[in-house]
Design a protein around this motif. Structure first.
Motif: not given
Length: 253
Positions: A154, A157-160, A175, A179, A183
């Motif tokens: 995650v 995926g979120f931070g990219k 993030l 967030p 998590l």
């Protein structure tokens, strides 16, 4: 990001804050004679989530990895921005272990009288390190792998890979503090029951060393026979998340 001194200091400070507040909420809930005694699992979950919030907030300069599994997962995904990624990873991990040790010592100092009054050695150890509800090393390992996979997957995926507009390095800070706190609460509430969800080798090993070294009255064993599980499991989970993100999260690569 090659300012290794900045990375080191930021990770020490952030991980110390994480463990001070994280171990602190556990002490408040499980050590007798505390005002928070008996507060329950969800209080611990939210306390750890808010501990992560605080740790991320003060370690923005390094990207707030705060966790060797996150560092190794980002390395596996090719997201360590450095001319010498190997050395950078080592600096992150050493700083995280030192910070976790310091935070655990500070939590002990805050609750010194309550540690002295606590009759149960297992409760004292539980403030510092995780332990399984049902001891089964293989299944405990699987639980830690899955929980850490969720965390790192995650995060990636979120931070990219970090926010180029703010020059935030890849990590939990990508993030934002809130967030990632949610998590961690979600992982604890959903997957934390079997093992206490270390999901972080430094979070468990640094405080376990502190438990072994500190002059804690009637502390008992540091349970080194279990200590490898919250180290190996999170490392496997983090690296798997990093590798699989390259396939399953193509926009993040």
């Amino acid at each position: 990001m090659d300012n290794l001194g900045t990375i080191f200091l930021s990770e020490v400070v952030g991980t110390a804050m994480l463990l001070l507040l994280g171990a602190g909420v556990v002490a408040n809930v499980i050590l007798t004679k505390n005002k928070g005694f008996g507060g329950g699992w969800l209080l611990i979950n939210f306390g750890w989530g808010l501990a992560v919030f605080a740790g991320v907030t003060v370690s923005y300069a390094s990207g707030a990895h705060l966790n060797p599994a996150v560092t190794l997962g980002l390395a596996a995904a090719g997201k360590i921005d450095s001319d010498n990624p190997f050395l950078t990873v080592i600096v992150y991990i050493v700083a995280q272990l030192i910070g976790a040790f310091i935070g655990a010592v500070l939590a002990w100092l805050a609750y010194k009288n309550h540690f002295d009054e606590e009759p149960d050695p297992a409760a004292k150890l539980g403030v510092f390190s995780t332990g399984p509800a049902i001891r089964s090393y293989a299944w405990n390992l699987i639980t830690e792998i899955i929980g850490t996979f969720v965390l790192v997957f995650v995060v990636i995926g979120f931070g990219k890979g970090g926010d180029p507009d703010t020059n935030t390095p890849a990590g939990l800070a990508a993030l934002g503090a809130l967030p990632v706190a949610f998590l961690v609460v979600a992982i604890g509430a959903s997957l934390g029951g079997p093992t206490g969800y270390a999901i972080n080798p430094a979070r468990d090993l640094g405080p376990r060393i502190a438990h072994a070294l500190l002059p804690i009255r009637g502390k008992g064993s540091s349970d080194w026979s279990y200590s490898w599980v919250p180290i190996v499991g999170p490392i496997i989970g983090g690296v798997l998340a990093g590798w699989l993100s390259l396939v399953l999260l193509p926009a993040a690569s």
